[in-house]
Design a protein around this motif. Structure first.
Motif, mmCIF file in Angstrom:
data_model
loop_
_atom_site.group_PDB
_atom_site.id
_atom_site.type_symbol
_atom_site.label_atom_id
_atom_site.label_comp_id
_atom_site.label_asym_id
_atom_site.label_seq_id
_atom_site.Cartn_x
_atom_site.Cartn_y
_atom_site.Cartn_z
ATOM 1 N N ALA A 8 47.056 20.716 48.488
ATOM 2 C CA ALA A 8 47.445 21.137 46.985
ATOM 3 C C ALA A 8 48.224 19.903 46.337
ATOM 4 C CB ALA A 8 48.237 22.662 47.117
ATOM 5 N N GLU A 9 49.269 19.523 47.166
ATOM 6 C CA GLU A 9 50.157 18.574 46.515
ATOM 7 C C GLU A 9 49.415 17.090 46.177
ATOM 8 O OE1 GLU A 9 53.496 16.462 45.273
ATOM 9 O OE2 GLU A 9 53.263 18.590 45.862
ATOM 10 N N ARG A 10 48.246 16.850 47.151
ATOM 11 C CA ARG A 10 47.403 15.836 46.804
ATOM 12 C C ARG A 10 46.670 15.797 45.445
ATOM 13 N NH1 ARG A 10 45.891 12.495 51.211
ATOM 14 N NH2 ARG A 10 46.753 12.665 53.218
ATOM 15 N N ASP A 43 42.590 0.799 39.430
ATOM 16 C CA ASP A 43 43.726 1.050 40.573
ATOM 17 C C ASP A 43 43.976 2.480 40.483
ATOM 18 O OD1 ASP A 43 45.057 0.254 42.962
ATOM 19 O OD2 ASP A 43 46.926 0.438 41.663
ATOM 20 N N LEU A 44 44.614 2.925 39.418
ATOM 21 C CA LEU A 44 44.953 4.184 39.553
ATOM 22 C C LEU A 44 44.100 5.320 39.800
ATOM 23 C CD1 LEU A 44 47.441 3.974 36.338
ATOM 24 C CD2 LEU A 44 48.058 4.486 38.595
ATOM 25 N N LEU A 45 42.615 5.283 39.117
ATOM 26 C CA LEU A 45 41.920 5.842 39.186
ATOM 27 C C LEU A 45 41.223 5.951 40.843
ATOM 28 C CD1 LEU A 45 39.978 5.575 36.011
ATOM 29 C CD2 LEU A 45 41.467 7.376 36.635
ATOM 30 N N GLN A 46 41.396 4.945 41.362
ATOM 31 C CA GLN A 46 41.118 4.678 42.754
ATOM 32 C C GLN A 46 41.925 5.343 43.704
ATOM 33 O OE1 GLN A 46 37.762 3.557 43.675
ATOM 34 N NE2 GLN A 46 38.506 4.689 45.731
ATOM 35 N N GLN A 47 43.225 5.341 43.235
ATOM 36 C CA GLN A 47 44.233 5.920 44.135
ATOM 37 C C GLN A 47 44.031 7.519 44.049
ATOM 38 O OE1 GLN A 47 48.362 4.818 43.151
ATOM 39 N NE2 GLN A 47 47.848 2.607 43.194
ATOM 40 N N ALA A 48 43.501 8.146 42.865
ATOM 41 C CA ALA A 48 43.527 9.481 42.735
ATOM 42 C C ALA A 48 42.289 9.880 43.507
ATOM 43 C CB ALA A 48 43.272 9.786 41.352
ATOM 44 N N ARG A 49 41.137 9.212 43.547
ATOM 45 C CA ARG A 49 40.076 9.496 44.473
ATOM 46 C C ARG A 49 40.541 9.494 45.893
ATOM 47 N NH1 ARG A 49 37.371 5.578 40.730
ATOM 48 N NH2 ARG A 49 36.294 6.761 39.295
ATOM 49 N N ASP A 50 40.992 8.306 46.289
ATOM 50 C CA ASP A 50 41.490 8.191 47.567
ATOM 51 C C ASP A 50 42.496 9.536 48.024
ATOM 52 O OD1 ASP A 50 40.114 5.972 47.742
ATOM 53 O OD2 ASP A 50 41.839 4.726 47.673
ATOM 54 N N LEU A 51 43.244 9.871 47.488
ATOM 55 C CA LEU A 51 43.984 10.963 47.688
ATOM 56 C C LEU A 51 43.368 12.279 48.223
ATOM 57 C CD1 LEU A 51 47.131 11.123 45.214
ATOM 58 C CD2 LEU A 51 47.224 10.955 47.754
ATOM 59 N N VAL A 52 42.074 12.540 47.764
ATOM 60 C CA VAL A 52 41.367 13.837 47.408
ATOM 61 C C VAL A 52 40.061 13.793 48.251
ATOM 62 C CG1 VAL A 52 42.747 15.036 45.809
ATOM 63 C CG2 VAL A 52 40.362 13.912 45.334
ATOM 64 N N LYS A 53 39.688 12.503 48.634
ATOM 65 C CA LYS A 53 38.264 12.103 49.219
ATOM 66 C C LYS A 53 38.054 12.926 50.548
ATOM 67 C CE LYS A 53 38.982 7.729 51.204
ATOM 68 N NZ LYS A 53 38.753 6.496 51.034
ATOM 69 N N LEU A 54 39.030 13.140 51.124
ATOM 70 C CA LEU A 54 38.763 13.949 52.541
ATOM 71 C C LEU A 54 39.025 15.385 52.841
ATOM 72 C CD1 LEU A 54 40.302 11.020 54.949
ATOM 73 C CD2 LEU A 54 38.010 11.501 54.225
ATOM 74 N N ILE A 55 39.691 15.767 51.371
ATOM 75 C CA ILE A 55 39.920 17.145 51.417
ATOM 76 C C ILE A 55 38.672 18.281 51.895
ATOM 77 C CG2 ILE A 55 40.727 19.254 49.913
ATOM 78 C CD1 ILE A 55 42.681 17.229 48.574
ATOM 79 N N PRO A 56 37.493 18.037 51.285
ATOM 80 C CA PRO A 56 36.463 18.773 51.525
ATOM 81 C C PRO A 56 35.857 19.034 53.056
ATOM 82 C CG PRO A 56 36.129 17.372 49.680
ATOM 83 C CD PRO A 56 37.210 16.862 50.208
ATOM 84 N N TYR A 57 36.220 17.823 53.646
ATOM 85 C CA TYR A 57 36.067 17.807 54.946
ATOM 86 C C TYR A 57 36.802 18.449 55.950
ATOM 87 C CZ TYR A 57 32.961 14.183 53.293
ATOM 88 O OH TYR A 57 31.921 13.740 52.342
ATOM 89 N N ASN A 67 36.123 22.661 44.974
ATOM 90 C CA ASN A 67 35.882 22.572 43.587
ATOM 91 C C ASN A 67 36.989 21.824 42.633
ATOM 92 O OD1 ASN A 67 33.457 24.153 43.850
ATOM 93 N ND2 ASN A 67 34.472 26.097 43.284
ATOM 94 N N GLU A 68 37.989 21.899 42.973
ATOM 95 C CA GLU A 68 39.077 21.171 42.466
ATOM 96 C C GLU A 68 39.088 19.516 42.649
ATOM 97 O OE1 GLU A 68 41.745 21.735 40.463
ATOM 98 O OE2 GLU A 68 40.838 23.592 40.149
ATOM 99 N N VAL A 69 38.716 19.390 43.918
ATOM 100 C CA VAL A 69 38.321 17.845 44.274
ATOM 101 C C VAL A 69 37.086 17.444 43.349
ATOM 102 C CG1 VAL A 69 37.450 16.472 45.993
ATOM 103 C CG2 VAL A 69 39.242 18.011 46.636
ATOM 104 N N GLN A 70 35.981 18.275 43.181
ATOM 105 C CA GLN A 70 34.757 17.660 42.586
ATOM 106 C C GLN A 70 35.230 17.669 41.116
ATOM 107 O OE1 GLN A 70 31.913 16.850 43.346
ATOM 108 N NE2 GLN A 70 32.285 17.143 45.498
ATOM 109 N N ASN A 71 36.174 18.438 40.613
ATOM 110 C CA ASN A 71 36.611 18.260 39.202
ATOM 111 C C ASN A 71 37.460 16.979 39.132
ATOM 112 O OD1 ASN A 71 35.366 20.634 38.565
ATOM 113 N ND2 ASN A 71 37.345 22.006 38.669
ATOM 114 N N ILE A 72 38.345 16.516 40.062
ATOM 115 C CA ILE A 72 38.895 15.512 40.013
ATOM 116 C C ILE A 72 38.221 14.257 40.016
ATOM 117 C CG2 ILE A 72 40.513 13.921 41.399
ATOM 118 C CD1 ILE A 72 42.194 16.706 42.057
#
Length: 86
Positions: A8-10, A43-57, A67-72
């Motif tokens: 949730a914090e990520r 860089d900022l957008l990549q950091q945002a993606r990197d924070l959440v990319k492993l959550i679905p797994y 769903n939140e990760v997909q929205n991000i």
């Protein structure tokens, strides 16, 4: 050792990074003339993606979190289009 950041914090941090990319002052002329602006946004957008990319797994990820990760990811792509591909 780094501490574990809850999912949730990520998600909150990723949304804040996307908002920070949108708030960067845009160059007055073409975006691609100012390479530092483009690099900062990417860089900022990549950091945002990197924070959440492993959550679905994660086994503890709920369908709502997935769903939140997909929205991000969609928000990051949309911000990229809005800010860099005018």
């Amino acid at each position: 050792m780094s501490r574990l950041i809850p999912a949730a914090e990520r998600i909150k941090r990723a949304r804040a990074l996307i908002q920070k990319a949108r708030e960067l002052p845009a160059p007055t002329d073409s975006v691609w003339v100012d390479f530092s602006y483009a690099a900062q946004v990417k860089d900022l957008l990549q950091q945002a993606r990197d924070l959440v990319k492993l959550i679905p797994y994660s086994p503890s990820a709920t369908p709502e979190m997935k769903n939140e990760v997909q929205n991000i990811f969609q928000e990051a792509d949309q911000a990229n289009q809005e800010l860099l591909h005018r």
